[in-house]
Scaffold this motif. Structure first.
Motif, PDB file in Angstrom:
ATOM      1  N   UNK A 144      51.012  40.380  50.530  1.00  0.00           N
ATOM      2  CA  UNK A 144      49.704  40.728  51.073  1.00  0.00           C
ATOM      3  C   UNK A 144      48.554  40.149  50.244  1.00  0.00           C
ATOM      4  N   UNK A 145      48.874  39.320  49.261  1.00  0.00           N
ATOM      5  CA  UNK A 145      47.830  38.658  48.503  1.00  0.00           C
ATOM      6  C   UNK A 145      47.210  39.506  47.417  1.00  0.00           C
ATOM      7  N   UNK A 146      47.668  40.736  47.255  1.00  0.00           N
ATOM      8  CA  UNK A 146      47.071  41.615  46.261  1.00  0.00           C
ATOM      9  C   UNK A 146      47.696  41.386  44.886  1.00  0.00           C
ATOM     10  N   UNK A 147      48.964  41.108  44.846  1.00  0.00           N
ATOM     11  CA  UNK A 147      49.663  40.851  43.589  1.00  0.00           C
ATOM     12  C   UNK A 147      50.033  39.379  43.531  1.00  0.00           C
ATOM     13  N   UNK A 148      49.549  38.688  42.510  1.00  0.00           N
ATOM     14  CA  UNK A 148      49.760  37.247  42.415  1.00  0.00           C
ATOM     15  C   UNK A 148      51.007  36.892  41.627  1.00  0.00           C
ATOM     16  N   UNK A 149      51.637  37.864  41.022  1.00  0.00           N
ATOM     17  CA  UNK A 149      52.827  37.608  40.235  1.00  0.00           C
ATOM     18  C   UNK A 149      53.800  38.759  40.424  1.00  0.00           C
ATOM     19  N   UNK A 150      55.070  38.482  40.311  1.00  0.00           N
ATOM     20  CA  UNK A 150      56.060  39.532  40.464  1.00  0.00           C
ATOM     21  C   UNK A 150      55.909  40.560  39.347  1.00  0.00           C
ATOM     22  N   UNK A 151      56.070  41.840  39.701  1.00  0.00           N
ATOM     23  CA  UNK A 151      55.976  42.872  38.678  1.00  0.00           C
ATOM     24  C   UNK A 151      57.189  42.789  37.753  1.00  0.00           C
ATOM     25  N   UNK A 152      57.005  43.213  36.519  1.00  0.00           N
ATOM     26  CA  UNK A 152      58.062  43.131  35.525  1.00  0.00           C
ATOM     27  C   UNK A 152      58.717  44.489  35.324  1.00  0.00           C
ATOM     28  N   UNK A 153      59.855  44.475  34.695  1.00  0.00           N
ATOM     29  CA  UNK A 153      60.584  45.709  34.445  1.00  0.00           C
ATOM     30  C   UNK A 153      59.729  46.670  33.619  1.00  0.00           C
ATOM     31  N   UNK A 154      59.698  47.924  34.041  1.00  0.00           N
ATOM     32  CA  UNK A 154      58.913  48.926  33.345  1.00  0.00           C
ATOM     33  C   UNK A 154      57.468  48.995  33.778  1.00  0.00           C
ATOM     34  N   UNK A 155      57.048  48.086  34.661  1.00  0.00           N
ATOM     35  CA  UNK A 155      55.655  48.070  35.115  1.00  0.00           C
ATOM     36  C   UNK A 155      55.410  49.209  36.097  1.00  0.00           C
ATOM     37  N   UNK A 156      54.176  49.710  36.175  1.00  0.00           N
ATOM     38  CA  UNK A 156      53.850  50.741  37.164  1.00  0.00           C
ATOM     39  C   UNK A 156      53.853  50.165  38.567  1.00  0.00           C
ATOM     40  N   UNK A 157      53.905  51.038  39.555  1.00  0.00           N
ATOM     41  CA  UNK A 157      53.759  50.602  40.930  1.00  0.00           C
ATOM     42  C   UNK A 157      52.301  50.218  41.183  1.00  0.00           C
ATOM     43  N   UNK A 158      52.110  49.240  42.037  1.00  0.00           N
ATOM     44  CA  UNK A 158      50.762  48.769  42.372  1.00  0.00           C
ATOM     45  C   UNK A 158      50.501  49.043  43.848  1.00  0.00           C
ATOM     46  N   UNK A 159      49.339  49.612  44.125  1.00  0.00           N
ATOM     47  CA  UNK A 159      48.925  49.905  45.487  1.00  0.00           C
ATOM     48  C   UNK A 159      47.629  49.173  45.793  1.00  0.00           C
TER      49      UNK A 159
END
Length: 316
Positions: free
Chosen positions: A96-111
């Motif tokens: 959806x264009x909101x996250x430009x990079x894959x989240x990493x292990x241990x990262x919080x959820x992004x909304x």
């Protein structure tokens, strides 16, 4: 109640930017801007309290901006008070264009949150921005993210209302916040805002970046990333100039906007691959260039990052 360095008054641990609804329910922070036309504006945030908690710290706004029910999660919902406003909370991902990079292990959820609506019949706005959950400091992190959007909205609203009596036509504000990096320690976001004024031939573009320590919710200053008294400004200036010359042409650049001064490099973000620099419209090139973007690999700042600082774990 806490006042940030930018002058924003927020209720720590509560939804920051939700106005009283038209029915008189809900609570949070009313955002108002007192300003000149669209140059150097100074923000004043006026807050209202639930059950009098904030009554001593801030004053209420006029009720025309936004309203929203109590949030269903830590992200909250932003909508406007008059009919037709909307607010939403959706899971953000790379699609959806909101996250430009894959989240990493241990990262919080992004909304992804969205604030949209109209200011009377004069103007409309549509702003989206990220929020997080399952971090150690959700409320502080989300408040910092919301404050960037609230400032852009209130600046726009003040300028629109200032010309209300002059019969100005419709104007629009569009904005997004994109996550460049999120891991278990750091969140890096780039915000872009575009304003189309009815009386202007070209769009006004603005950019902002935000680095947040996810363990505390504290905003991280650019200087905190590098070794104190190190030549990081000189290195950034040299690398940025070379990159922009390749992009735009040497004869196009405004050299004063690339001088080794901290104010010229305040819009700094980080990605998995290195440092990202953004520049204000007209700072380094003519307005048609918008807000230029420079990607620098970690090798460009080799030896300059503070070995115990916020980005030490990212630098190879």
């Amino acid at each position: 109640v806490a006042w940030g360095e930018s002058g924003w008054c927020v209720a720590v641990g509560t939804l920051r930017a939700v106005m009283w609804s038209a029915a008189g329910s809900g609570a949070g922070v009313a955002v108002q801007k007192v300003s000149g036309r669209r140059a150097a504006r100074r923000a004043v945030v006026l807050a209202v309290a639930l059950s009098g908690v904030l009554a001593g710290g801030c004053a209420p706004g006029d009720g025309r901006e936004m309203s929203g029910a109590n949030p269903s999660d830590t992200a909250g919902v932003l909508v406007r008070a008059d009919s037709g406003g909307s607010g939403s909370v959706t899971t953000a991902d790379a699609d959806d264009g909101q996250v430009a990079t894959a989240t990493r292990e241990g990262a919080p959820k992004v909304y992804s949150n969205r604030m949209s609506g109209q200011i009377g019949e004069l103007a409309d706005y549509d702003l989206s921005y990220p929020q997080v959950s399952e971090s150690p400091a959700d409320h502080a992190v989300n408040g910092a993210l919301e404050a960037v959007v609230a400032k852009a909205y209130s600046t726009f609203r003040a300028a629109v209302l200032e010309e209300e009596g002059a019969g100005a036509g419709a104007s629009t504000l569009r904005g997004t916040g994109k996550v460049l990096l999120v891991d278990d320690r750091l969140l890096s976001v780039v915000f872009d805002f575009t304003t189309e004024w009815n009386d202007a031939a070209t769009a006004q573009q603005e950019t902002s970046t935000l680095l947040v320590d996810l363990s505390t919710g504290r905003e991280i200053a650019v200087a905190d990333l590098f070794v104190a008294d190190g030549p990081w400004l000189d290195k950034l200036a040299t690398a940025a100039r070379a990159n922009l010359e390749a992009q735009l042409g040497a004869d196009t650049l405004f050299t004063e906007g690339l001088a080794a001064d901290a104010s010229n490099f305040r819009h700094l973000a980080v990605a998995a691959t290195g440092v990202v620099l953004r520049f204000d419209q007209y700072q380094v090139a003519p307005g048609v260039a918008g807000t230029p973007w420079v990607d620098l690999p970690w090798s460009s700042v080799a030896g300059l990052a503070d070995p115990s600082g916020p980005i030490a774990h990212l630098v190879p």
